[in-house]
Design a protein around this motif. Structure first.
Motif, PDB file in Angstrom:
ATOM      1  N   PRO A  84      -2.528   8.296   9.824  1.00  0.00           N
ATOM      2  CA  PRO A  84      -3.216   9.598   9.839  1.00  0.00           C
ATOM      3  C   PRO A  84      -3.341  10.225  11.227  1.00  0.00           C
ATOM      4  O   PRO A  84      -3.210  11.447  11.373  1.00  0.00           O
ATOM      5  N   LYS A  85      -3.585   9.426  12.248  1.00  0.00           N
ATOM      6  CA  LYS A  85      -3.717   9.981  13.609  1.00  0.00           C
ATOM      7  C   LYS A  85      -2.392   9.956  14.375  1.00  0.00           C
ATOM      8  O   LYS A  85      -2.346  10.280  15.555  1.00  0.00           O
ATOM      9  N   ARG A  86      -1.329   9.533  13.694  1.00  0.00           N
ATOM     10  CA  ARG A  86       0.041   9.606  14.221  1.00  0.00           C
ATOM     11  C   ARG A  86       0.217   8.778  15.492  1.00  0.00           C
ATOM     12  O   ARG A  86       0.914   9.186  16.429  1.00  0.00           O
ATOM     13  N   ARG A  87      -0.369   7.593  15.456  1.00  0.00           N
ATOM     14  CA  ARG A  87      -0.209   6.652  16.564  1.00  0.00           C
ATOM     15  C   ARG A  87       0.461   5.351  16.112  1.00  0.00           C
ATOM     16  O   ARG A  87       0.767   4.498  16.935  1.00  0.00           O
ATOM     17  N   ILE A  88       0.635   5.191  14.814  1.00  0.00           N
ATOM     18  CA  ILE A  88       1.258   3.992  14.252  1.00  0.00           C
ATOM     19  C   ILE A  88       2.412   4.439  13.362  1.00  0.00           C
ATOM     20  O   ILE A  88       2.242   5.325  12.520  1.00  0.00           O
ATOM     21  N   ALA A  89       3.579   3.838  13.552  1.00  0.00           N
ATOM     22  CA  ALA A  89       4.752   4.180  12.742  1.00  0.00           C
ATOM     23  C   ALA A  89       5.377   2.923  12.172  1.00  0.00           C
ATOM     24  O   ALA A  89       5.481   1.896  12.861  1.00  0.00           O
ATOM     25  N   LEU A  90       5.772   2.989  10.919  1.00  0.00           N
ATOM     26  CA  LEU A  90       6.497   1.896  10.288  1.00  0.00           C
ATOM     27  C   LEU A  90       7.974   1.990  10.635  1.00  0.00           C
ATOM     28  O   LEU A  90       8.544   3.084  10.703  1.00  0.00           O
ATOM     29  N   ILE A  91       8.600   0.829  10.856  1.00  0.00           N
ATOM     30  CA  ILE A  91      10.045   0.774  11.082  1.00  0.00           C
ATOM     31  C   ILE A  91      10.637  -0.350  10.225  1.00  0.00           C
ATOM     32  O   ILE A  91       9.939  -1.278   9.824  1.00  0.00           O
TER      33      ILE A  91
END
Length: 426
Positions: free
Chosen positions: A298-305
């Motif tokens: 939600p806060k765009r600091r964690i991304a899945l890869i």
């Protein structure tokens, strides 16, 4: 380019699979501080054969010294021979037309992984073993993980924690359960000693030439590859299986059970399976997930890869390659955004990668069904129909150049449409 900061970007990466290692290496190349957390207490030499197309092969070749270390351990056949389940020759598919696209690397997962692992250490990645992430967190200005009860903070977290990802929960807001794909795979990596003892299989252990053969039948396919001067063999048997994936995802396999999956097949297929040493066989349930509505928190600091974002069926022959493309693209986006614009970088990463990944995922289903749902009367009359589609848009692709080329227009489109969401139609 993003604004320059006295402090380098601090990137936390979870999971030391091929996606995590690639992200770590590429982020180090760009001068970021990188910590890579791996839950296992040692680097494990697990797995069997894994395939990297020319799209990821170019990534390996961009890392100094890696290609030279991979060549001696990889498979170098010039084609794949297709046969029916009763051992009638169908056709041979060769790879010469792909030479201009780049180089493929196929070999033992653990051996290739070791080369990449060592390269990550060489470029200065801080790899921390025995660090199983207990929790993810983020604020407007930072993100981090709790590892062994220690809270570790960075600017961004790239979560490559696999098909059973914990990070997926913070991204989605709920636990996403896997479901059965309806298929499972018996797979093995073994020395060729047993094959050499049987006249029907001895020809596979050719010290002069790597071989690759596929037997196809109704709702089953059996692929066998020999490599490393005829000393190593890998086989993969994909078959129908409706087992509960919560009960067993990957477990020891048994020779007699594997043979039951192909009871009326040619004797040579049974002979190959019976040559498998005890403990070398794995029963791998193919889990599947619908495409996620988003890969970012939600806060765009964690991304899945990687598999945390998009599990692939093995028939796509692209799962590991697309994970590597994720790592490269995320690093480029973070570089171009700069420390002050991490959320924008993370959104751009998702928008650049999502359509390509989704389209490539579809090929896993279409490739599988082309073999498993085939009309074998038709196949015998039209043997070329079983050849694997080898698509330019998948394999002749430079993810790094692409990310640099489209980053600015991607950011502009996101600013114009702040509510953009991926199309998840599979």
């Amino acid at each position: 380019m993003g604004s320059m900061s006295a402090e380098p970007l601090k990137v936390l990466i979870v999971g030391a699979g091929f996606g995590g290692l690639t992200a770590a290496i590429e982020c180090r190349k760009k001068g970021f501080d990188v910590i890579l957390f791996e839950g296992n207490k040692s680097r494990r030499q697990l797995g069997d054969i894994i395939s990297f197309g020319s799209n990821s092969g170019r990534i390996f070749r961009s890392w100094p010294g890696v290609e030279e270390k991979l060549d001696p351990i990889c498979h170098h056949s010039d084609g794949l021979d297709f046969r029916t389940y009763d051992d009638e020759f169908l056709c041979r598919q060769t790879w010469g037309a792909e030479a201009d696209w780049g180089k493929r690397f196929n070999g033992h997962r653990g051996e290739i992984h070791e080369v990449c692992w060592n390269h990550a250490i060489e470029v200065g990645v801080d790899i921390r073993l025995g660090c199983k992430v207990q929790e993810y967190f983020e604020t407007e200005t930072e993100a981090g993980v709790v590892v062994n009860d220690e809270r570790i903070v960075g600017d961004v977290v790239l979560a490559g924690d696999g098909v059973r990802s914990l990070a997926r929960t913070i991204v989605l807001g709920f636990e996403d359960k896997p479901k059965s794909s309806g298929y499972a795979v018996y797979r093995a990596w073994m020395p060729t000693d047993g094959l050499k003892k049987n006249p029907s299989t001895a020809w596979l252990a050719n010290p002069e030439k790597d071989l690759h053969v596929g037997w196809l039948g109704p709702d089953v396919h059996f692929l066998v590859a020999t490599l490393q001067k005829g000393t190593a063999c890998s086989w993969v048997l994909t078959h129908k299986d409706e087992a509960d994936v919560e009960e067993s995802w990957s477990a020891p396999g048994y020779v007699d059970e594997a043979i039951k999956a192909i009871p009326d097949w040619a004797p040579i297929c049974h002979d190959i399976i019976r040559a498998t040493p005890e403990g070398a066989l794995v029963d791998w349930k193919l889990v599947f997930r619908d495409p996620l509505p988003t890969w970012i928190s939600p806060k765009r600091r964690i991304a899945l890869i990687g598999d945390a974002a998009h599990p692939f069926l093995p028939t796509s022959i692209q799962g590991a390659s697309q994970s590597m493309e994720d790592g490269v693209t995320a690093a480029v986006c973070l570089e171009l955004a700069g420390k002050e614009n991490v959320p924008e970088a993370i959104r751009a990463y998702e928008k650049i990668r999502y359509p390509r990944v989704l389209a490539t995922q579809r090929t896993g289903v279409t490739n599988r069904d082309a073999w498993h749902k085939a009309d074998f009367d038709y196949v015998r009359k039209n043997p070329e129909s079983v050849k694997l589609p080898r698509m330019d848009w998948v394999l002749n692709f430079d993810c790094e150049t692409h990310a640099y080329d489209v980053y600015n227009e991607t950011v502009e489109s996101l600013r114009a449409d702040p509510n953009w969401k991926p199309d998840t139609t599979l």
